[in-house]
Motif scaffolding. Structure first.
Motif, PDB file in Angstrom:
ATOM      1  N   ASP A 200     -29.731  30.245   6.663  1.00 37.33           N
ATOM      2  CA  ASP A 200     -28.785  29.723   7.643  1.00 37.33           C
ATOM      3  C   ASP A 200     -27.477  29.356   6.941  1.00 37.33           C
ATOM      4  N   PRO A 201     -26.354  29.955   7.313  1.00 40.62           N
ATOM      5  CA  PRO A 201     -25.081  29.609   6.660  1.00 40.62           C
ATOM      6  C   PRO A 201     -24.689  28.144   6.837  1.00 40.62           C
ATOM      7  N   VAL A 202     -25.176  27.496   7.904  1.00 41.24           N
ATOM      8  CA  VAL A 202     -24.795  26.110   8.167  1.00 41.24           C
ATOM      9  C   VAL A 202     -26.011  25.190   8.036  1.00 41.24           C
ATOM     10  N   ALA A 203     -27.002  25.609   7.251  1.00 36.79           N
ATOM     11  CA  ALA A 203     -28.153  24.740   7.004  1.00 36.79           C
ATOM     12  C   ALA A 203     -27.715  23.483   6.259  1.00 36.79           C
ATOM     13  N   TRP A 204     -28.283  22.342   6.643  1.00 40.45           N
ATOM     14  CA  TRP A 204     -28.002  21.083   5.953  1.00 40.45           C
ATOM     15  C   TRP A 204     -28.925  20.879   4.758  1.00 40.45           C
ATOM     16  N   GLN A 205     -29.988  21.682   4.662  1.00 39.58           N
ATOM     17  CA  GLN A 205     -30.917  21.538   3.547  1.00 39.58           C
ATOM     18  C   GLN A 205     -31.432  22.918   3.179  1.00 39.58           C
ATOM     19  N   VAL A 284     -22.273  21.026  -6.007  1.00 38.97           N
ATOM     20  CA  VAL A 284     -23.654  20.660  -5.670  1.00 38.97           C
ATOM     21  C   VAL A 284     -24.145  21.474  -4.482  1.00 38.97           C
ATOM     22  N   MET A 285     -23.294  22.340  -3.922  1.00 36.31           N
ATOM     23  CA  MET A 285     -23.700  23.152  -2.780  1.00 36.31           C
ATOM     24  C   MET A 285     -24.776  24.145  -3.217  1.00 36.31           C
ATOM     25  N   PHE A 301     -23.071  23.898   3.241  1.00 37.27           N
ATOM     26  CA  PHE A 301     -23.299  22.633   3.937  1.00 37.27           C
ATOM     27  C   PHE A 301     -24.527  21.896   3.393  1.00 37.27           C
ATOM     28  N   ALA A 302     -25.183  22.445   2.381  1.00 35.54           N
ATOM     29  CA  ALA A 302     -26.441  21.875   1.888  1.00 35.54           C
ATOM     30  C   ALA A 302     -26.360  21.569   0.401  1.00 35.54           C
ATOM     31  N   PHE A 307     -32.786  18.831  -6.649  1.00 30.74           N
ATOM     32  CA  PHE A 307     -32.690  17.418  -7.023  1.00 30.74           C
ATOM     33  C   PHE A 307     -33.179  16.466  -5.941  1.00 30.74           C
ATOM     34  N   GLY A 308     -33.660  17.014  -4.820  1.00 30.86           N
ATOM     35  CA  GLY A 308     -34.157  16.153  -3.757  1.00 30.86           C
ATOM     36  C   GLY A 308     -33.497  16.457  -2.431  1.00 30.86           C
ATOM     37  N   PRO A 309     -33.923  15.774  -1.372  1.00 31.23           N
ATOM     38  CA  PRO A 309     -33.395  16.033  -0.031  1.00 31.23           C
ATOM     39  C   PRO A 309     -31.957  15.570   0.113  1.00 31.23           C
ATOM     40  N   PRO A 310     -31.270  16.073   1.134  1.00 37.26           N
ATOM     41  CA  PRO A 310     -29.836  15.750   1.285  1.00 37.26           C
ATOM     42  C   PRO A 310     -29.572  14.271   1.513  1.00 37.26           C
ATOM     43  N   GLU A 311     -30.485  13.568   2.170  1.00 36.22           N
ATOM     44  CA  GLU A 311     -30.238  12.145   2.389  1.00 36.22           C
ATOM     45  C   GLU A 311     -30.216  11.374   1.076  1.00 36.22           C
ATOM     46  N   HIS A 312     -30.902  11.886   0.047  1.00 31.23           N
ATOM     47  CA  HIS A 312     -30.864  11.231  -1.260  1.00 31.23           C
ATOM     48  C   HIS A 312     -29.504  11.453  -1.931  1.00 31.23           C
ATOM     49  N   PHE A 313     -28.923  12.630  -1.704  1.00 30.65           N
ATOM     50  CA  PHE A 313     -27.577  12.830  -2.245  1.00 30.65           C
ATOM     51  C   PHE A 313     -26.574  11.930  -1.531  1.00 30.65           C
ATOM     52  N   ALA A 314     -26.725  11.790  -0.216  1.00 29.18           N
ATOM     53  CA  ALA A 314     -25.841  10.889   0.529  1.00 29.18           C
ATOM     54  C   ALA A 314     -25.960   9.467  -0.007  1.00 29.18           C
TER      55      ALA A 314
END
Length: 721
Positions: A200-205, A284-285, A301-302, A307-314
């Protein structure tokens, strides 16, 4: 097989996975014989519709591949599916109506949807009280698009999507699917051939490499609180940036990369202790090849999944902000890799890239070039920039490879490029894109910065777009970096012949708002390390590097240093290994680290060293022409009422005695920094911390100092009081 009003060609198209409008055939439909439901469930042995009162209405096979049809009463219903002994009850995907609103459709069509990350991709949500995931993807030239994953046995016949023809976006809602599901898209190209499965080009993860799937993320939960940006011009504030590759700054047990959480535990206190104002991450993309260091991303977008899920990067970004440290991300809008699961010929056509290889293929990196003249691609990339600035709250984007975006003949020979509409070499579409990007960021994300890695003399990189510039806030000064490193690599006996390399930067220092970089590019591809570039024996190597870093930190312009430079990493950087932290057991390496820490503090606390970085009123040469002795001296001046700083560099190993320099103030001057100090590993030469100005005119000043200049050193003095 049962009688049906569905035409035979539609039945065969569904069975073969070629039907481009599945909602026209599947789901509930009113027919002359009454309301019927059709469903395509390859592998199912029996299917019934379950009415609201719980009664079962068996469906009849229309085709052996798993196409069923049967009457269904009015009202809501569910599907009762027998998978050969395993029974499942679920909502009918094709009973749900269109999901994207008319405003979304309009903005996507116009290429002005500034929250594309919320519109496209995969988003958990409730529809008509039913939890599930909405998928949407732009593929205007595909004959059919399906979302596939473990949830449908990766069978593209099961969940073909609805095409919103006005904007070329396909969408579908899959009930009861949740966060963590791995998925891709299966597309038929314009000729009806199945393409390799696409992420998915716009995948968040994204899955960790080498896996290439997209993951349904909890998109509603990924939003880091942005840092409060001080008011005023960022050019007047100190900015010392620590450039970091997340996978190799430090490694864990068994050489495993640290997670986002583990990295934060170690990196944040280190950056704060060292006095850097910002950390800058190499991209980091999500990217398929670690050896690209992130500069060939496919998931714009991901965050990289290793290194872990996107919420951990946030959360990592928030933790940096809580420590008072800004976060900069490298971002790559110039090109993307050719991997078949990515953007390349996404719907079977040159969708994201130019069709003509003279415009669409990057010869230096064997990558594809975004067609930023196409409004949807432009929207995609601006949406990506806003995604990192808004959802992750980062403070700045450093835009990579800007030079390659500005010129159509970049790294191309005659006949290998296509002129612009005026016959020139400038890439007008990309220039317009960068200007639009800067305007959108300024409007939606005030206080957030754009920094250009731009290596040519293109005018107006940091001029406002409204004034004809590109609109960046700062530009990397690549010329300064190359000139000064060229000088420092020379044996001191020959430096007198290269003296202009150290002074030339001031000729154009205020033509743009500059950042002085010593980046990762200088410690890779056989270039060795910073300490390895320095001439002389071991003592001289360290003295040279100490003096050079001090010259950089006192020179006009914001600062950037790649990780490892502050500890005099000896070997060339390797993205698969940790930095050699054991070097700090050696006093010479520990001394250089201390020097960098003290330089950051001096730079931040002395307004003269940062407040007028981009203003010619903040600099005055005292000595710029003493090539024979390789001595440079200049004044850094701050806002009215602040003390000036005198910087003196002696770049040969020869101690200079009673070297006279004019100063604007009489009285005592304090030696606030000396790169030759013993605490840094030096010989402790200098002026004992203090020197008295004399009423002897020199260098157009009425007072002057007679200074002791240790060999290979940089001194900083300020007036007392």
């Amino acid at each position: 097989m049962a009688e049906t009003t569905l035409p035979p060609e539609a039945i065969h198209a569904l069975a073969e996975g070629r039907h481009g409008d599945p909602f026209a055939a599947l789901g509930p439909h009113d027919t002359p014989a009454g309301r019927v439901v059709r469903t395509m469930l390859p592998g199912a042995t029996a299917v019934s519709a379950v009415a609201e009162n719980g009664t079962l209405h068996p469906l009849t096979p229309l085709h052996a591949t798993g196409l069923f049809e049967g009457p269904v009463p009015a009202g809501n219903y569910r599907l009762h599916i027998d998978w050969g002994g395993v029974v499942q009850e679920a909502e009918d995907i094709y009973a749900f109506g269109p999901l994207l609103g008319e405003l979304d459709i309009h903005l996507l069509k116009e290429g002005t949807h500034q929250d594309i990350a919320r519109c496209l991709g995969a988003h958990p949500m409730e529809v008509e009280g039913v939890p599930g995931v909405r998928f949407a993807v732009w593929a205007p030239n595909a004959k059919r698009v399906s979302v596939v994953g473990d949830f449908n046995s990766w069978d593209g016949r099961r969940n073909p999507m609805r095409l919103r023809q006005e904007c070329g976006v396909w969408e579908i809602f899959i009930p009861r699917l949740g966060v963590g599901a791995v998925y891709k898209f299966e597309l038929l190209d314009p000729n009806g051939s199945i393409l390799p499965l696409k992420a998915d080009p716009v995948a968040w993860q994204a899955e960790p490499a080498p896996a290439t799937g997209s993951i349904v993320a909890d998109t509603a939960a990924i939003r880091a609180a942005p840092r409060e940006i001080p008011p005023g011009d960022p050019a007047t504030r100190p900015m010392a940036v620590y450039e970091v590759h997340a996978g190799s700054w430090m490694r864990g047990e068994g050489n495993a990369p640290l997670s986002w959480e583990e990295l934060g535990d170690k990196l944040i206190p280190y950056v704060r202790e060292m006095g850097f104002t910002h950390v800058e991450f190499l991209p980091v993309m999500a990217h398929p090849f670690g050896g690209s260091w992130g500069y060939q991303p496919l998931g714009q977008f991901a965050p990289q999944g290793d290194f872990g899920p996107p919420e951990h990067f946030a959360r990592l970004v928030e933790r940096f902000h809580e420590a008072g440290i800004g976060v900069i991300l490298d971002w790559v809008p110039a090109h993307f890799p050719t991997d078949t699961h990515g953007l390349a010929r996404f719907d079977g056509t040159a969708l994201y890239e130019h069709a003509d290889p003279r415009e669409g293929f990057h010869q230096d990196w064997n990558t594809l070039i975004y067609n930023l003249g196409r409004r949807e691609v432009r929207n995609f990339m601006i949406g990506s920039a806003l995604h990192w600035l808004e959802h992750y709250g980062v403070d700045a984007l450093r835009v990579d490879a800007v030079a390659s975006m500005l010129y159509r003949d970049y790294s191309r020979k005659h006949g290998e490029w296509v002129p612009n509409i005026h016959g020139g070499r400038e890439n007008l579409e990309n220039i317009s894109f960068l200007q639009e990007l800067s305007n959108v960021v300024a409007e939606r994300c005030p206080g957030r910065l754009l920094i250009a890695e731009e290596s040519t003399a293109f005018p107006g990189v940091t001029r406002k777009a409204s004034e004809g510039g590109l609109g960046f806030d700062f530009k990397w000064n690549m010329g300064w970096m190359h000139d000064t490193l060229h000088y420092m690599e020379r044996d001191p006996i020959y430096r007198q012949y290269q003296h202009g390399s150290m002074t030339f930067g001031m000729v154009y220092a205020y033509s743009e708002r500059f950042m002085l970089p010593l980046s990762h590019d200088e410690v890779v591809h056989g270039k060795g390390s910073l300490i390895g570039k320095m001439p002389g024996d071991e003592w001289q190597k360290f003295a040279n590097l100490r003096a050079y870093l001090a010259f950089m930190w006192t020179h006009p312009g914001k600062k950037l240093l790649f990780m490892g430079g502050e500890i005099a990493q000896v070997r060339e950087w390797n993205h698969d290994r940790s930095l050699d932290w054991h070097l700090l057991d050696d006093p010479r390496h520990a001394g250089l680290q201390r020097l960098l820490r003290d330089l950051n503090r001096l730079y931040a606390t002395l307004p003269a060293l940062h407040a007028l970085d981009c203003d010619p009123a903040g600099f005055r040469w005292v000595v710029m022409d003493d090539a024979v002795n390789s001595v440079l001296a200049f004044l850094r001046l701050g806002p009215e009422g602040s003390a000036p700083a005198l910087v003196v560099c002696n770049l040969t190993p020869v101690n200079r005695t009673a070297y006279r320099l004019g100063v604007p103030l009489d009285g005592a001057w304090r030696e606030v920094f000396n790169s030759d100090a013993a605490i840094y590993g030096g010989a402790n030469g200098g002026n004992g911390g203090r020197v008295q100005a004399q009423a002897i005119a020199s260098h157009d000043f009425e007072a002057s100092l007679a200074l002791e200049l240790p060999g290979l050193s940089t001194l900083v003095l300020t007036p007392e009081g």
